[in-house]
Design a protein around this motif. Structure first.
Motif, short mmCIF file in Angstrom:
data_model
loop_
_atom_site.label_atom_id
_atom_site.label_comp_id
_atom_site.label_asym_id
_atom_site.label_seq_id
_atom_site.Cartn_x
_atom_site.Cartn_y
_atom_site.Cartn_z
N LEU A 344 1.00 -1.30 0.06
CA LEU A 344 0.02 0.07 0.11
C LEU A 344 0.87 1.24 -0.46
CD1 LEU A 344 -2.77 -0.75 3.39
CD2 LEU A 344 -3.29 -0.91 0.45
N LYS A 345 0.30 2.27 -0.28
CA LYS A 345 0.94 3.55 -0.22
C LYS A 345 1.46 3.91 1.37
CE LYS A 345 1.08 4.98 -4.26
NZ LYS A 345 1.86 4.36 -5.26
N PRO A 346 2.17 4.98 1.68
CA PRO A 346 2.70 4.87 3.01
C PRO A 346 1.65 5.49 3.76
CG PRO A 346 3.63 6.26 1.57
CD PRO A 346 3.49 5.34 0.92
N TRP A 347 1.36 4.18 5.13
CA TRP A 347 0.26 5.29 6.19
C TRP A 347 0.70 5.05 7.34
CZ3 TRP A 347 -2.08 1.07 8.71
CH2 TRP A 347 -1.80 0.16 9.28
N LEU A 348 1.98 4.41 7.46
CA LEU A 348 2.13 3.57 9.07
C LEU A 348 3.59 3.87 9.14
CD1 LEU A 348 1.20 1.65 11.11
CD2 LEU A 348 2.45 -0.18 10.69
N GLN A 363 5.61 -1.02 8.54
CA GLN A 363 5.43 -1.21 6.62
C GLN A 363 6.87 -0.94 6.13
OE1 GLN A 363 3.34 2.07 5.14
NE2 GLN A 363 2.41 0.64 3.50
N GLY A 367 6.16 -1.05 1.35
CA GLY A 367 4.96 -0.05 0.87
C GLY A 367 4.00 -1.89 1.69
#
Lengths: 491, 430
Positions: A344-348, A363, A367
């Protein structure tokens, strides 16, 4: 548009595979890791045959194109779906895959060197880090023996966390040095390890654990760390998706980091090789020749190597390798399972860990969420198979911690072994024979300790005054009873 | 013409793709709706932001990941259409068709060696890490936490059969005939496997046979689970234990224990190997033929067919009968040309074949994964690079576990039926 794609999931081209092969990554497990082919959402269904064909064309032997291990789930499966499984009725024994049939490993050609001043057994980060540091100290007559491919053991199977949040000044000091080395590794060693200081966030679900992190934070402050105990609301500023009702306090250190483990191992291997070490993969130690209080030679399935110093850096296999010399180590291998989700796109930002359950996840730079969790019922044993029970237990734990993760799909699970000692501390220095040095027993944090420890060990072997770790972490501490237990083991 | 003009294939709903409404048929896959609308791009690729479109059209390749109703990385080919379904393309700045980051591909024609980019200094490597993190990943985090899945069910059957193609159907039929309760799971929306291509090759059983078997399985107390993917085959004690992700009647997990298992998962579509081989418009022939037969999808105007043998011949004939101009390519392809979609193939003999669609009917790879988990012996076919399962007597690969059909190597549907029947009968006896 002139690219010929071999793995469309990860944009790996046919040229990438050729380059990897030319660099010496000849077996399919290694080519997979170096190029990334087969590590995307399709998990090799669309690239395995094409890669195999290309490698055969390049001259790979049948043993080198043995297909990479099948990893469940075979189709990306939401964490929420896996969390709907009750793990309590599922077996902890066994798992996937079954052990490979004997005789399928690649057979490297050529004779072994007849002798070397130092023989290091184990091509994980400990052994390779030591080889590199010995070469830097001028000891370049080194042979390193690895029974599989590089990264086949725990060094290639861990979550890549590097943290200074420990509970003794010694471990804090070592971890800080490893963080420093990690920060400059790419520029020094010429390969990216994707070192990222996203911090470590330990969540304390009980009053007792909250008190413990308070106590740790005081020690951290005395040792110059920026650790703070923060409230659930403050933790939610770091990770807004957290379910704040599930913990009372959190220990936050923004300077802790995650790396990508595989290139760390290759980086040490290639620099050690350039400086003189002979790194021999697919070479299994089968015994030792001894003479009085010394080991005279290491015997392998490809011949023998006479040696002045032998280092046992086999991680979870250390006990078995020492036993070949008649030396009894108290180490015990214990399986730990781990998984990775689709990218996933960076979020964590940080590595998150929940005290008590041993859940941890971060993460990766690609990603993916990479995470694992220990199982209190896990029996002792060298077992790297994957269980359905783990998929269910991990999925329940992470989706309780961050409900949003129920919508992420698990792509692949695998397992490695912790090398566990009675006091959770390593075993360093001579054991059984004057020239048989142990570098083992790091209980799941060997990867993060290796850069610092191997630097000290090489210095000590080169004649530097011994660091305290070589006096504290000797094998005979168990006989002497001078044992203090490390209890901040995660996973 | 984007669909056959049969009233059966008339759209009855609309899905919303990047804010634009597209006609669709309820229950067909999102990829069928996209192909019928002439829109084969669904995302940009992970590293170089190359145009990505669905390749296999049957759930194996992951080239069609999209965001569906706020959930990332969902396979468009496994997502049924319904009115108002929100589909968003992924990993693109400004839409998958005109992604600004597509420049990465053009600026790095020889590729990017990510292991060494920025390693010349600590500052450069820090920039490389930061930039890579920003660019990495496909979908964005879900909009909201999904609702809880229903508790996974645990079921015991007399036998399980994974794959409802010719081999799996024959095995299930033999097991049901022996009076056993069979759990028959197939990843696709309907049973039949390659028979769903409707190629009617010599010896092929009719597709209606799939329904007869399903009925026989039900009469014997068993069930057919469609849209059901076995994600792993473990053992509980000695008993094979499969975890199955079912999407047929709302998503749920099933744990199935059965003392006998027949693995008949068939094959995975394999991409061709030439420059530009990932262009949207290049598809596995079988997936394309199923979309044509079941959804009336005519994916373009000019098709090329790659591959030898009866299946490739029949595929070319089917596409021609659907009104496409078809060229059966029998020489090596040097490269594919096109910007956001396939436009032509340059052949090794110097000719150029104009086409907007390529149906790949070259050998597929045995879906050996579950059999490998059970401990099967593999055999390499050096010509294709594929590993096939080498079973023992009547398809036996492990205690209680059998393999049949294309995962043991190329075979006709009729041969697969015979192997499946033998495996089913042996499993029933054992």
């Amino acid at each position: 548009m002139a690219k010929t794609l071999l793995c469309a999931c990860e944009d790996v081209t046919v040229d990438d595979v050729r380059r990897a092969f030319q660099l010496g990554f000849r077996d399919l497990e290694s080519v997979k890791r170096y190029t990334g082919l087969g590590t995307g959402p399709c998990q090799g269904k669309t690239c395995l045959a094409v890669a195999t064909r290309e490698m055969l064309r390049l001259g790979a032997t049948p043993g080198e194109v043995a297909p990479f291990t099948v990893r469940p789930p075979l189709h990306p499966t939401p964490i929420g779906a896996l969390a709907s499984i009750d793990p309590s009725g599922l077996p902890i024994e066994g798992g996937i895959p079954p052990p490979p049939p004997p005789g399928t490993a690649p057979r490297p050609p050529g004779p072994l060197p007849a002798r070397a001043r130092v023989v290091i057994i184990g091509g994980g980060i400990m052994g390779l880090g030591l080889a590199y540091n010995l070469c830097r100290r001028g000891e370049t007559d080194v042979v390193l023996l690895e029974r599989g491919y590089l990264n086949s053991g725990a060094s290639g199977r861990n979550g890549g966390g590097v943290r200074a949040q420990w509970t003794t000044p010694t471990m804090i000091r070592l971890a800080r040095r490893s963080l420093e080395i990690g920060e400059s590794f790419a520029a020094e060693m010429g390969i990216n390890v994707w070192f990222r200081r996203g911090g470590y966030l330990f969540l304390a679900p009980t009053r007792e654990q909250a008190e413990r992190i308070e106590q740790n934070a005081r020690l951290h402050a005395q040792n110059g760390l920026r650790t703070r105990v923060i409230t659930p609301a403050e933790a939610a500023e770091v990770v807004p998706e957290l379910d704040r009702s599930r913990f009372l306090a959190a220990s936050w250190n923004p300077d802790d980091a995650v790396v990508f483990p595989w290139p760390y191992v290759w980086g040490y291997a290639s620099r050690a090789g350039a400086l003189g070490t002979k790194v021999l993969t697919f070479t299994r130690v089968t015994g030792f020749e001894t003479s009085g209080r010394r080991i005279a030679a290491v015997v392998t399935d490809r011949g023998r190597i006479a040696s002045d110093v032998v280092v046992n850096a086999c991680g979870a296999w250390s006990r078995d390798v020492a036993a070949l010399a008649g030396v009894k180590l108290p180490n015990e291998p214990v399986r730990h399972e781990i998984l990775v989700t689709e990218p996933l796109k960076p979020w964590l930002g940080p590595m998150v860990s929940v005290l008590g359950s041993g859940l941890y996840f971060s993460q990766s730079l690609r990603g993916e969420i990479v995470g694992g969790m220990g199982d209190p019922e896990e029996p002792v044993g060298l077992d790297t198979r994957s269980t359905l029970r783990f998929l269910a237990r991990f999925s329940r734990a992470i989706s309780e911690c961050i409900p949003m993760t129920a919508g992420l799909r698990v792509m692949r699970q695998w397992a490695g072994c912790y090398d566990v000692t009675p006091d959770n501390n390593p075993i360093l220095g001579a054991a059984g024979f004057d020239n048989f040095l142990q570098l083992s027993g790091f209980v799941g944090h060997g990867f993060m300790m290796a850069p610092a420890v191997t630097e000290l060990m090489a210095g000590w072997m080169a004649g530097d005054p011994p660091d305290e770790i070589f006096e504290r972490f000797t094998l005979d501490r168990f006989a002497r009873g001078t044992v203090s237990r490390e209890d901040f083991i995660i996973g | 013409m984007a669909r056959l003009s049969d009233p059966r294939f008339a759209p009855d709903c609309e899905i919303v793709v990047d804010g634009r409404r597209l006609p669709a048929r309820s229950g067909e896959s999102v990829t069928s709706a996209l192909l019928a609308a002439g829109r084969p791009i669904v995302s940009r690729s992970a590293k170089y932001h190359r145009p990505r479109g669905p390749f296999c059209l049957s759930g194996s390749c992951a080239s069609c990941l999209v965001r569906v109703d706020g959930a990332p990385n969902v396979k468009a080919c496994e997502t049924p259409c319904r009115d108002g379904l929100e589909v968003e393309t992924q990993n693109a700045v400004g839409g998958a068709s005109h992604d600004l980051l597509g420049a990465i591909d053009l600026l790095a024609p020889g590729g990017i060696d990510h292991h060494h980019v920025g390693t010349w200094s600590q500052i450069a490597s820090r920039v490389a890490v930061g930039t890579s993190r920003l660019l990495a990943g496909l979908g964005r985090l879900p909009d909201r936490a999904p609702g809880a899945w229903p508790a996974a069910t645990e079921d015991r059957f007399d036998a399980m059969v994974v794959g409802a193609g010719p081999a799996g159907l024959a095995a299930a039929e033999a097991l049901a005939r022996a009076g056993l309760r069979v759990y028959l799971a197939d990843r696709e929306r309907a049973p039949g496997g390659r028979l769903r291509c409707r190629l009617d090759l010599p010896g092929d059983p009719p597709l209606a046979w799939a329904n007869e078997v399903t009925e026989a399985v039900r009469r014997a107390g068993g069930e057919l689970a469609a849209r059901a993917a076995a994600i792993g085959l473990w053992r509980d004690g000695e008993v094979p234990l499969a975890a199955v992700s079912e999407r047929g009647n709302g998503p749920r997990m099933r744990l199935v224990r059965a003392p006998r298992a027949v693995l008949a998962g068939g094959t995975w579509a394999q991409p061709p190997v030439f420059a530009g081989n990932d262009l949207p418009g290049i598809h596995g022939a079988r997936g394309l033929l199923v979309a044509l037969a079941e959804d009336g999808v005519v994916p373009g105007e000019r098709a090329a067919v790659l591959g030898e043998g009866a299946e490739a011949e029949a595929a070319a004939a089917r596409l021609a009968a659907a009104g496409m101009a078809v060229e059966h390519v029998r020489v090596e392809v040097a490269r594919a040309r096109g910007g956001r979609r396939l436009a032509a193939l340059d052949l090794a003999d110097g000719r150029r074949v104009r086409c907007d669609t390529l149906a790949v009917a070259t050998p597929r790879m045995p879906a050996a994964e579950l059999a490998r988990e059970a401990g099967a012996t593999l055999e390499l076919d050096p010509a294709t690079g594929a590993f096939r399962v080498r079973p023992g007597e009547a398809g036996a690969i492990a205690p209680g576990v059998f393999a049949a059909g294309e995962l043991t190597g190329p075979c006709s549907a009729a041969e697969a039926v015979e192997a499946g029947r033998r495996a089913g009968e042996a499993a029933a006896r054992g």
